[in-house]
Structure formats: structure tokens, C-alpha cells
Design a protein around this motif. Structure first.
Motif, PDB file in Angstrom:
ATOM      1  N   HIS A 259      -2.204  -0.997  -4.784  1.00  0.00           N
ATOM      2  CA  HIS A 259      -3.380  -1.006  -3.916  1.00  0.00           C
ATOM      3  C   HIS A 259      -4.363  -2.141  -4.188  1.00  0.00           C
ATOM      4  O   HIS A 259      -5.488  -2.092  -3.691  1.00  0.00           O
TER       5      HIS A 259
ATOM      6  N   CYS B 246      -5.645  -3.746  -1.003  1.00  0.00           N
ATOM      7  CA  CYS B 246      -5.868  -2.845   0.140  1.00  0.00           C
ATOM      8  C   CYS B 246      -7.285  -2.970   0.696  1.00  0.00           C
ATOM      9  O   CYS B 246      -8.214  -3.310  -0.029  1.00  0.00           O
TER      10      CYS B 246
ATOM     11  N   ASN C 207      -7.233   4.827  -2.294  1.00  0.00           N
ATOM     12  CA  ASN C 207      -6.691   4.928  -3.661  1.00  0.00           C
ATOM     13  C   ASN C 207      -7.338   3.869  -4.557  1.00  0.00           C
ATOM     14  O   ASN C 207      -7.502   2.722  -4.155  1.00  0.00           O
TER      15      ASN C 207
ATOM     16  N   HIS D 156       0.837  -1.207   0.000  1.00  0.00           N
ATOM     17  CA  HIS D 156       0.000   0.000   0.000  1.00  0.00           C
ATOM     18  C   HIS D 156       0.876   1.263   0.000  1.00  0.00           C
ATOM     19  O   HIS D 156       0.636   2.188  -0.776  1.00  0.00           O
TER      20      HIS D 156
ATOM     21  N   CYS E 150      -7.251   2.681   3.079  1.00  0.00           N
ATOM     22  CA  CYS E 150      -6.825   3.092   1.747  1.00  0.00           C
ATOM     23  C   CYS E 150      -8.020   3.528   0.901  1.00  0.00           C
ATOM     24  O   CYS E 150      -9.014   2.822   0.830  1.00  0.00           O
TER      25      CYS E 150
HETATM   26 ZN   LIG Z   1      -3.693   1.105  -0.650  1.00  0.00          ZN
END
Ligand SMILES: [Zn+2]
Length: 257
Positions: A82, A85, A92, A77, A90
Motif C-alpha cells: 500500500h 495507494c 490500509n 494495492h 485505500c
Molecule cells: Zn492500498
């Protein structure tokens, strides 16, 4: 139950500190390759610490294996991959795989993985999301009660008594001594302060009744419990390092009356 069955619980704050410390040390260590040191920025280290904390908090009192999975994913991450994730740490949506490739190629990813291994191994001790904050607060109070261990207080159970008093201070706050004082002595600590308190009307009456000063017996009676103007200078100019017991003795028991 004591003995082999006792299970150790780790403090979340200390574990996070033990990730940050080696990472900052490696950043400063000139024997480590410059590409690693360049890519391991302060922001990245702070991000690693924040995400580890979020993982521990989110999975508190849950399953150990569900805590291990996001912890293993933390380096991915932080270096912008990602795909695995979780939503709680997170937001993103797109990867920046070139950043990830740089971190992997220079060996930074492996280094962070190595440091995080220590945390992943302790997952079962971290699952309760516990800290030692309360113990630290108590020890801070105790260190004030035992004067920072500068004196030998072991004799005559002085240290033990101070430990109990620290417990009272911890539980009841700054006004902890009020109720024990009252139960032992029979009156509250404010008793003497209330005794010498006078209202504005009383001040005027005393002033009228004590004219002629030393020729008036009431004058001597009234000034017994007061800090008079003639002594005020000595009190206010006293250096904080000078002990006050001689001064108090002279004020309370003057040689010449
Ligand atoms: Zn992430």
C-alpha cells in the motif's frame, strides 16, 4: 464535426466488464499454473473491479496522467502493498509484503498487470466517466416497440416511426401517449372510460328504470355499452393466445338482437 476528428469515448461499465471477464476465465482455465488460480480469488477480482471504478470516478474530467498513476497501482494495492495507494480507495496503513511476494513469484501480479494494461491504454477515453446506460435504456424501449425485430418493419417507415415513439416513451415515461393522443384525436384516452363511469346513485336509478328488462326500451339502450353477465364468462375464460377481434365483433354487433 464528423470524420477523423471524432474522438471515441469508452463506457466505464464495459471497460470494467472487460477486466472481470478475462480474469474469471483465467481462474477457470486449467492450463494456467495452479498457484495463480489459487491466489486469484473471486474476492480479489471484485476488489480490482471496485478500485478501478473508484479511480475513474474520482479522477472524472481531470488529468489523464493522474488517472493512469492509480490505475497502475491497482495490482499492488490488491496484493497488499500500500505504499503508493491513494486515500480515496485505500485505508490500509500497513503492508503485507509476504502476500505481495507470493503473487509476484507465481506470476499473478504480471497477469493482472497485463489485463489492466488495456484499461490504462484507454485512460484518455475514460476520463469523462461516461456510461452507455441511457443508450441501453432507449434500446430496451425500442426493442419492445419493434417486437424484438421478429417482423419486417422497414416498409412504410414503420421502423422509423417506432423509433420516434420510443423517444417519446423515453422522455415522458409511461404516460407518454396521453398528450399526442389528445392533440391528434381531440380528447384524452380517458374520455371513453369517463363516459361509461357511473356513480352509486346512478346505478340505483338505472336499476329502477330498467325493470321488465327487454320489455323496457331503456334496458336495451343501457346494456349496449356494457359487458353483461351473459357474456362475462366468454370474456373471462378466453385464452390469452386466442385473438379477441371476433369476440369483440360479436359483442358489439350481435346477429340476434
Ligand atoms: Zn492500498
Amino acid at each position: 464535426m464528423y470524420g477523423r476528428d471524432v474522438q471515441k469515448i469508452e463506457c466505464k461499465n464495459h471497460v470494467v466488464k472487460n477486466i472481470g471477464k478475462p480474469l474469471y476465465n483465467k481462474k477457470k482455465n486449467s492450463s494456467i499454473h495452479k498457484d495463480i488460480r489459487k491466489n486469484l480469488t473471486g474476492t480479489k477480482i471484485k476488489e480490482i473491479l471496485a478500485v478501478v471504478q473508484k479511480c475513474i470516478i474520482f479522477n472524472a474530467c481531470g488529468d489523464v496522467e493522474t488517472l493512469k498513476t492509480p490505475l497502475k497501482n491497482v495490482p499492488n494495492h490488491v496484493f497488499e502493498k500500500h505504499s503508493n495507494c491513494q486515500i480515496y480507495y485505500c485505508s490500509n496503513v500497513s503492508d503485507a509484503l509476504e502476500d505481495f511476494a507470493i503473487a509476484e513469484a507465481c506470476g499473478l501480479l504480471q497477469l493482472v498487470n497485463g489485463v489492466l494494461d488495456n484499461v490504462i491504454r484507454k485512460s484518455h477515453k475514460l476520463i469523462d466517466n461516461e456510461t452507455t446506460n441511457r443508450a441501453e435504456m432507449y434500446m430496451e424501449i425500442l426493442s419492445r416497440f419493434n417486437v424484438g425485430k421478429r417482423q419486417n418493419l422497414v416498409q412504410r417507415v414503420s421502423f422509423e416511426t417506432r423509433a420516434y415513439l420510443s423517444g417519446l416513451r423515453y422522455n415522458d415515461g409511461p404516460a407518454w401517449h396521453g398528450s399526442p393522443w389528445k392533440s391528434i384525436v381531440g380528447y384524452s384516452p380517458e374520455y371513453y372510460l369517463k363516459k361509461i363511469f357511473v356513480t352509486l346513485e346512478q346505478i340505483e336509478t338505472i336499476s329502477k328504470n330498467t325493470v321488465r328488462q327487454f320489455n323496457n326500451p331503456l334496458y336495451e339502450e343501457e346494456r349496449k355499452n356494457r359487458l353483461t353477465a351473459s357474456n362475462f364468462g366468454i370474456v373471462i375464460k378466453r385464452k390469452s393466445k386466442t385473438l379477441c377481434h371476433n369476440l369483440v365483433k360479436n359483442l358489439l354487433y350481435p346477429k340476434y338482437i
